[in-house]
Design a protein around this motif. Structure first.
Motif, PDB file in Angstrom:
ATOM      1  N   LEU A 296       1.588   4.078   1.723  1.00 12.01           N
ATOM      2  CA  LEU A 296       1.485   4.689   3.046  1.00 12.01           C
ATOM      3  C   LEU A 296       2.854   5.217   3.447  1.00 12.01           C
ATOM      4  O   LEU A 296       3.874   4.606   3.129  1.00 12.01           O
TER       5      LEU A 296
ATOM      6  N   ASP B 140      -5.263  10.291   7.839  1.00 10.49           N
ATOM      7  CA  ASP B 140      -6.648  10.664   7.552  1.00 10.49           C
ATOM      8  C   ASP B 140      -7.491   9.405   7.374  1.00 10.49           C
ATOM      9  O   ASP B 140      -6.990   8.273   7.521  1.00 10.49           O
ATOM     10  N   GLU B 141      -8.764   9.571   7.057  1.00 16.11           N
ATOM     11  CA  GLU B 141      -9.658   8.418   6.963  1.00 16.11           C
ATOM     12  C   GLU B 141      -9.220   7.455   5.869  1.00 16.11           C
ATOM     13  O   GLU B 141      -9.283   6.235   6.042  1.00 16.11           O
ATOM     14  N   ALA B 142      -8.777   8.002   4.742  1.00 11.12           N
ATOM     15  CA  ALA B 142      -8.349   7.143   3.638  1.00 11.12           C
ATOM     16  C   ALA B 142      -7.127   6.307   4.036  1.00 11.12           C
ATOM     17  O   ALA B 142      -7.082   5.091   3.797  1.00 11.12           O
ATOM     18  N   ALA B 143      -6.134   6.963   4.655  1.00 15.24           N
ATOM     19  CA  ALA B 143      -4.933   6.240   5.076  1.00 15.24           C
ATOM     20  C   ALA B 143      -5.248   5.225   6.159  1.00 15.24           C
ATOM     21  O   ALA B 143      -4.700   4.113   6.170  1.00 15.24           O
TER      22      ALA B 143
ATOM     23  N   SER C 238      -8.034   3.620   6.531  1.00 11.70           N
ATOM     24  CA  SER C 238      -8.707   2.494   5.895  1.00 11.70           C
ATOM     25  C   SER C 238      -7.713   1.592   5.176  1.00 11.70           C
ATOM     26  O   SER C 238      -7.801   0.351   5.256  1.00 11.70           O
ATOM     27  N   VAL C 239      -6.753   2.211   4.475  1.00 10.93           N
ATOM     28  CA  VAL C 239      -5.734   1.435   3.767  1.00 10.93           C
ATOM     29  C   VAL C 239      -4.907   0.630   4.755  1.00 10.93           C
ATOM     30  O   VAL C 239      -4.619  -0.556   4.545  1.00 10.93           O
ATOM     31  N   GLN C 240      -4.523   1.249   5.876  1.00 14.75           N
ATOM     32  CA  GLN C 240      -3.731   0.538   6.874  1.00 14.75           C
ATOM     33  C   GLN C 240      -4.510  -0.616   7.476  1.00 14.75           C
ATOM     34  O   GLN C 240      -3.974  -1.711   7.675  1.00 14.75           O
TER      35      GLN C 240
ATOM     36  N   PRO D 196       0.827  -1.217   0.000  1.00 16.41           N
ATOM     37  CA  PRO D 196       0.000   0.000   0.000  1.00 16.41           C
ATOM     38  C   PRO D 196       0.854   1.257   0.000  1.00 16.41           C
ATOM     39  O   PRO D 196       1.994   1.257   0.482  1.00 16.41           O
TER      40      PRO D 196
ATOM     41  N   ASP E 243      -6.795  -2.422   6.179  1.00 15.47           N
ATOM     42  CA  ASP E 243      -6.895  -3.524   5.221  1.00 15.47           C
ATOM     43  C   ASP E 243      -5.553  -4.222   5.029  1.00 15.47           C
ATOM     44  O   ASP E 243      -5.494  -5.453   4.911  1.00 15.47           O
TER      45      ASP E 243
END
Length: 261
Positions: free
Chosen positions: A110, A141-144, A146-148, A108, A150
């Protein structure tokens, strides 16, 4: 004798000569980029451009070497040793870059990892020491987040029944053993306040500088440890931050006699 010397030189493939020259020149260009970043002479962007310039030269050398091989095969010219040397050196420079790109494509995008997304451990001393060009320390943030979640579901706080001071002591020993550069230390004083360790290290595979903060907080059941690791000057960390958190927590759990879930 003069005519024979000229004849021998004319039978050498010029493409073979230039393929080796390009490959040899690509080596110091690539190494200069790496060395200048490691010694902080270049910032990350300048170092990457330099390394990519070296790899591009290596790619050109490889193409010229292939062309030289075809000419040598068809016309019987000399220079096969130069072609082989150029090809080997070019591939030695290109292969790690290609491998790193393939490795990074599976991970990802990140630049930081935190065990607590809602209330991430705060940098205090390092927040004042970092340059303005560094990645912000506002937290994911919310996107990061969520990626983390997952990509690294195991990255989460770890709880112990031990006292904050006991856990903090083990953490300091583990940090020292890893030879991280400790910037600031705030002991928990028996749980009267949050303990904090701020440190800096370099992550693999690129040696990127990464900032670390560990928080030790007293809870009703004992102690909770949170950790945050942030790559300072790059958009992606190639998984190094998550590996660092996971490795430290695994060893801390072992020292505390706790099985990680």
């Amino acid at each position: 004798m003069i005519r024979r010397r000229l004849y021998v030189e004319e039978r050498m493939s010029r493409l073979a000569v230039w393929s080796l020259r390009l490959a040899v020149f690509a080596l110091p260009v690539t190494l200069i980029g790496i060395a200048c970043y490691a010694t902080e002479v270049f910032d990350l962007e300048s170092a990457l451009y330099t390394v990519l310039a070296g790899v591009a030269l290596a790619g050109l050398a490889l193409l010229v070497a292939l062309a030289a091989f075809v000419v040598i095969w068809n016309e019987g010219l000399r220079g096969l040793g130069r072609v082989i040397g150029a090809g080997a050196l070019a591939l030695a420079l290109i292969a790690p870059t290609a491998g790193l790109a393939a490795f990074g494509a599976r991970l990802p995008v990140l630049h930081e990892v935190s065990t607590d997304m809602e209330d991430p451990p705060a940098f205090v001393t390092l927040a004042m020491a970092r340059s303005r060009a560094a990645n912000p320390l506002d937290g994911p943030d919310e996107a990061a987040a969520s990626v983390q979640a997952d990509a690294y579901p195991a990255i989460r706080p770890i709880d112990f029944e031990s006292t904050p001071d006991d856990v903090f002591g083990d953490l300091m020993a583990l940090v020292a053993r890893r030879k991280w550069t400790v910037i600031d230390v705030v002991p928990p004083r028996g749980g009267q306040r949050d303990g904090r360790i701020e440190a800096v290290t370099r992550g693999l595979p690129l040696g990127l500088r990464e900032d670390i903060v560990i928080r030790v907080r007293r809870t009703a059941e004992g102690t909770r440890v949170d950790m945050r690791s942030v790559t300072r000057n790059a958009a992606r960390d190639f998984g190094s931050n998550a590996r660092r958190v996971d490795d430290l927590f695994a060893e801390l759990a072992e020292r505390q006699g706790k099985r990680r879930r």
